[in-house]
Every structure is written in structure tokens, then in C-alpha cells.
Design a protein around this motif. Structure first.
Motif, PDB file in Angstrom:
ATOM      1  N   UNK A 163       0.808  -1.217   0.000  1.00  0.00           N
ATOM      2  CA  UNK A 163       0.000   0.000   0.000  1.00  0.00           C
ATOM      3  C   UNK A 163       0.837   1.261   0.000  1.00  0.00           C
ATOM      4  N   UNK A 164       1.918   1.259   0.751  1.00  0.00           N
ATOM      5  CA  UNK A 164       2.818   2.411   0.778  1.00  0.00           C
ATOM      6  C   UNK A 164       3.415   2.653  -0.605  1.00  0.00           C
ATOM      7  N   UNK A 165       3.775   1.589  -1.289  1.00  0.00           N
ATOM      8  CA  UNK A 165       4.344   1.729  -2.627  1.00  0.00           C
ATOM      9  C   UNK A 165       3.307   2.186  -3.651  1.00  0.00           C
ATOM     10  N   UNK A 166       2.068   1.811  -3.439  1.00  0.00           N
ATOM     11  CA  UNK A 166       1.001   2.313  -4.316  1.00  0.00           C
ATOM     12  C   UNK A 166       0.788   3.803  -4.055  1.00  0.00           C
ATOM     13  N   UNK A 167       0.692   4.169  -2.783  1.00  0.00           N
ATOM     14  CA  UNK A 167       0.455   5.569  -2.399  1.00  0.00           C
ATOM     15  C   UNK A 167       1.564   6.499  -2.878  1.00  0.00           C
ATOM     16  N   UNK A 168       2.816   6.022  -2.875  1.00  0.00           N
ATOM     17  CA  UNK A 168       3.942   6.872  -3.277  1.00  0.00           C
ATOM     18  C   UNK A 168       4.227   6.816  -4.778  1.00  0.00           C
ATOM     19  N   UNK A 169       3.479   5.983  -5.512  1.00  0.00           N
ATOM     20  CA  UNK A 169       3.643   5.933  -6.962  1.00  0.00           C
ATOM     21  C   UNK A 169       4.674   4.942  -7.457  1.00  0.00           C
ATOM     22  N   UNK A 170       5.275   4.170  -6.569  1.00  0.00           N
ATOM     23  CA  UNK A 170       6.216   3.134  -7.018  1.00  0.00           C
ATOM     24  C   UNK A 170       5.460   2.107  -7.855  1.00  0.00           C
ATOM     25  N   UNK A 171       4.272   1.710  -7.371  1.00  0.00           N
ATOM     26  CA  UNK A 171       3.390   0.839  -8.138  1.00  0.00           C
ATOM     27  C   UNK A 171       2.271   1.711  -8.673  1.00  0.00           C
ATOM     28  N   UNK A 172       2.385   2.046  -9.928  1.00  0.00           N
ATOM     29  CA  UNK A 172       1.459   2.971 -10.579  1.00  0.00           C
ATOM     30  C   UNK A 172       0.161   2.261 -10.972  1.00  0.00           C
ATOM     31  N   UNK A 173      -0.885   3.027 -11.260  1.00  0.00           N
ATOM     32  CA  UNK A 173      -2.119   2.413 -11.736  1.00  0.00           C
ATOM     33  C   UNK A 173      -1.856   1.483 -12.917  1.00  0.00           C
ATOM     34  N   UNK A 174      -2.579   0.379 -12.933  1.00  0.00           N
ATOM     35  CA  UNK A 174      -2.512  -0.660 -13.954  1.00  0.00           C
ATOM     36  C   UNK A 174      -1.321  -1.601 -13.776  1.00  0.00           C
ATOM     37  N   UNK A 175      -0.544  -1.426 -12.697  1.00  0.00           N
ATOM     38  CA  UNK A 175       0.534  -2.374 -12.397  1.00  0.00           C
ATOM     39  C   UNK A 175      -0.098  -3.690 -11.950  1.00  0.00           C
ATOM     40  N   UNK A 176       0.318  -4.776 -12.551  1.00  0.00           N
ATOM     41  CA  UNK A 176      -0.155  -6.098 -12.145  1.00  0.00           C
ATOM     42  C   UNK A 176       0.740  -6.584 -11.015  1.00  0.00           C
ATOM     43  N   UNK A 177       0.113  -6.975  -9.905  1.00  0.00           N
ATOM     44  CA  UNK A 177       0.858  -7.472  -8.745  1.00  0.00           C
ATOM     45  C   UNK A 177       0.999  -8.984  -8.861  1.00  0.00           C
ATOM     46  N   UNK A 178       2.206  -9.466  -8.834  1.00  0.00           N
ATOM     47  CA  UNK A 178       2.486 -10.889  -9.002  1.00  0.00           C
ATOM     48  C   UNK A 178       2.493 -11.609  -7.659  1.00  0.00           C
ATOM     49  N   UNK A 179       1.538 -12.526  -7.483  1.00  0.00           N
ATOM     50  CA  UNK A 179       1.499 -13.330  -6.259  1.00  0.00           C
ATOM     51  C   UNK A 179       2.806 -14.104  -6.086  1.00  0.00           C
ATOM     52  N   UNK A 180       3.289 -14.705  -7.159  1.00  0.00           N
ATOM     53  CA  UNK A 180       4.486 -15.544  -7.086  1.00  0.00           C
ATOM     54  C   UNK A 180       5.711 -14.720  -6.706  1.00  0.00           C
ATOM     55  N   UNK A 181       5.886 -13.563  -7.319  1.00  0.00           N
ATOM     56  CA  UNK A 181       7.032 -12.718  -6.986  1.00  0.00           C
ATOM     57  C   UNK A 181       6.962 -12.270  -5.531  1.00  0.00           C
TER      58      UNK A 181
END
Length: 90
Positions: free
Chosen positions: A28-46
Motif C-alpha cells: 500500500x505504501x508503494x502504491x500511495x507513493x507511486x512506485x506501483x502505478x495504476x494498472x501495475x499487475x501485482x504478481x502473487x508468485x514474486x
């Protein structure tokens, strides 16, 4: 999806909180700060490999992120970071 080069280790966990809560806060912190931008697919395996946890733990973290309105999960498609103001049904 980009993860740091060094994996999470035993010293990184706070025993006062469940691991899935800590993972949800970390993502969530990375989403809020823009590290994970909109439309980024989050990989369960990674994420499983990075944190050294099982699938159920990652899925519990994703449930928290969905409740916070930060991601959406579609069967067969995965979990994706939402744009600000997007609704889960859009």
C-alpha cells in the motif's frame, strides 16, 4: 512489478502484527507513493518469493488492499493497482 534486490528476512517482520498486514502496508505504501502505478499487475508468485510466505498470506494482504480501494482482483487476470477514484466495479 519491481521488487527490491534483497529479499525480506526474519529481522524485517514485526511480531506485533500478522505478516499479511505488514505485506499489505508495504504494498500500500508503494502504491500511495507511486512506485506501483495504476494498472501495475501485482504478481502473487514474486511477492511470495520476496517475502518468503505462502499464497494464502499474499491473498490475505490483497484482500486488505481491495478493502482499502487500492487494487482490484479479477479471476484469471490477477490483481491490478487502481487509478485514484476508480471503483472496483468499473
Amino acid at each position: 512489478m519491481v521488487l527490491p534486490n534483497t529479499s525480506w528476512n526474519a529481522d524485517d517482520w514485526n511480531p506485533e502484527f500478522y505478516r499479511y498486514e505488514q505485506i499489505a502496508d508495504w504494498i500500500g505504501e508503494r502504491i500511495e507513493t507511486g512506485v506501483y502505478r495504476p494498472r501495475t499487475v501485482l504478481s502473487e508468485i514474486q511477492l511470495q518469493n520476496y517475502f518468503g510466505v505462502g499464497r494464502a498470506t499474499i491473498r490475505k494482504a490483497f484482500a486488505i488492499l481491495r478493502d482499502r480501494g487500492l487494487i482490484i482482483t479479477k479471476p484469471g487476470r490477477g490483481s491490478v493497482v487502481l487509478h485514484r477514484g476508480d471503483e472496483a466495479g468499473s
